[in-house]
Design a protein around this motif. Sequence first.
Motif, PDB file in Angstrom:
ATOM      1  N   GLY A  70      -9.268   4.590   3.669  1.00  0.00           N
ATOM      2  CA  GLY A  70      -8.485   4.616   2.437  1.00  0.00           C
ATOM      3  C   GLY A  70      -9.273   4.173   1.229  1.00  0.00           C
ATOM      4  O   GLY A  70     -10.462   4.471   1.083  1.00  0.00           O
TER       5      GLY A  70
ATOM      6  N   THR B 199       0.846  -1.180   0.000  1.00  0.00           N
ATOM      7  CA  THR B 199       0.000   0.000   0.000  1.00  0.00           C
ATOM      8  C   THR B 199       0.891   1.243   0.000  1.00  0.00           C
ATOM      9  O   THR B 199       2.113   1.158   0.190  1.00  0.00           O
ATOM     10  N   ARG B 200       0.283   2.385  -0.188  1.00  0.00           N
ATOM     11  CA  ARG B 200       1.042   3.638  -0.160  1.00  0.00           C
ATOM     12  C   ARG B 200       1.745   3.842   1.178  1.00  0.00           C
ATOM     13  O   ARG B 200       2.769   4.517   1.254  1.00  0.00           O
ATOM     14  N   ASP B 201       1.182   3.250   2.229  1.00  0.00           N
ATOM     15  CA  ASP B 201       1.746   3.400   3.569  1.00  0.00           C
ATOM     16  C   ASP B 201       2.733   2.298   3.913  1.00  0.00           C
ATOM     17  O   ASP B 201       3.186   2.210   5.060  1.00  0.00           O
TER      18      ASP B 201
ATOM     19  N   ASP C 287      -4.443   2.752  -0.949  1.00  0.00           N
ATOM     20  CA  ASP C 287      -4.257   3.657   0.169  1.00  0.00           C
ATOM     21  C   ASP C 287      -4.950   3.045   1.383  1.00  0.00           C
ATOM     22  O   ASP C 287      -6.164   2.865   1.379  1.00  0.00           O
ATOM     23  N   LYS C 288      -4.182   2.676   2.397  1.00  0.00           N
ATOM     24  CA  LYS C 288      -4.769   2.039   3.572  1.00  0.00           C
ATOM     25  C   LYS C 288      -4.131   2.588   4.852  1.00  0.00           C
ATOM     26  O   LYS C 288      -3.253   1.956   5.455  1.00  0.00           O
TER      27      LYS C 288
ATOM     28  N   ARG D 279      -7.025   3.752  -5.507  1.00  0.00           N
ATOM     29  CA  ARG D 279      -6.954   5.027  -6.216  1.00  0.00           C
ATOM     30  C   ARG D 279      -6.980   4.830  -7.727  1.00  0.00           C
ATOM     31  O   ARG D 279      -6.824   3.722  -8.241  1.00  0.00           O
TER      32      ARG D 279
ATOM     33  N   SER E 107      -3.101   2.269  -7.228  1.00  0.00           N
ATOM     34  CA  SER E 107      -2.423   2.114  -5.946  1.00  0.00           C
ATOM     35  C   SER E 107      -3.451   1.923  -4.828  1.00  0.00           C
ATOM     36  O   SER E 107      -4.634   2.244  -4.970  1.00  0.00           O
TER      37      SER E 107
END
Length: 442
Positions: free
Chosen positions: A329, A63-65, A338-339, A332, A336
């Motif tokens: 999240g 994830t982005r994170d 987002d979480k 996207r 991607s």
Amino acid sequence: MSATFDAVIVGSGPGGSTVARELSRAGRRVLVLERGEDRREGRLYGTYPGALRYTARGGFLFTRDGMQVIRPQMVGGATGMYCGSAAGPPSWFRDRYGIDLEPWVNQTIRELGIRLLPPELRGAASTRLAEAACDLGMEWKAQPKFMDPSRTSDGELRCGAHCMLGCRCGAKWNAGEYLDEAKELGCAVRTGTRVEVVQLEDGRAIGVRAKRGGRLEEFRGAVTILSAGGLGTAEILRASGMSGAGEGLAMDATLMVYGATRERGIGREPPMTWGWTDEEQGYMLSTLIDPWLLYPAIMAVKGLREALTWSRWGRTLGVMVKIKDEVSGGIRDDGSIDKPMTEEDRLRLDRGIEAARRILERAGCDPGSLVVTPLRGTHPSATVRIGEMLTPDLASAIPRLYVCDASVFPEALDAPTVLTIIALARRLSHHLLHGDLAPAPS
């Protein structure tokens, strides 16, 4: 393929394969489209090189994170790489959403012989962890399994942490077995086919458009059922113009806490043979450790000190902490994930980690040896939620378009998902056979 089917099903995991079998049993013409291939008989199935081939981005999907997400892409879906644990749906499925899955759960338990492993097969080290947890007042119990030693060629269960790469001995049930039965009944199956969009005509679903080997193809069906998983289904619906799909998701966010002992660890024992859910605190604990060769790769994300604990893998005990994370999240537009972890998510993790530490120390681990793995998402779900985007019968706002996989969960399950998905699929099949796919009146 120009023929029109009664049902076009996207995905062959526990949802898609179950619906395919149930509809094929009833004499309906069914087509299943699967993005991956059938890996079960391949030489690399259940190996480290194999896992690199049949997981999205070779297992390096984040994830982005920075949360790792394991996304199997093959016949059988997630059942190709699961721990074989079986848990019925939580009571809130019925209490909050009016969905009673008990008849379908019981039918599946009887048919597949879901049961506890005999005590001697639950693992000595895993049992030691469970006893330590019970000493601390946590009511750990043996976990029902989709696992039967009699299914192996010699009746011996050789499952260990490596079985999460894929079950080579055949002890674990795989959703591909339902698909095999459907094929014997006439179901058509196309692997290596990536569905891109749902086709619409006069506002209703008439099939899908897919790509196979660089070539675009169209497949038509009286009903279309998306079972491409918590991420895949939302991606298809977003491409098809369904507003809200993929906005918010749950992951059953998971990590493990490890500790070293002087005795043999749990790595060569079946995973998740014991466990306990603290519903009030919102987390589940179980026995689990990463496979031998994946252990250092995953721990290296935390740092050199953690990666070097690989040398004691054979005498390591592990407690999994899985939380009921809040829906947040989303997927996207660039694909991607987002979480973000909410404040409540982090509180639940902290409570679970503290409980795991206490158990490991009680079981004899050196407090100075305790390490925590990076966070990962084990069950991408809740991206096309019942009550928001779907009716309780899994129908979307688009007539003749249904969804049946983990994406339909209205909130995080915080439990093994396969039995719940199978029950939902059986229920959906019953609904279709008495609704959109019911025989025409004579």
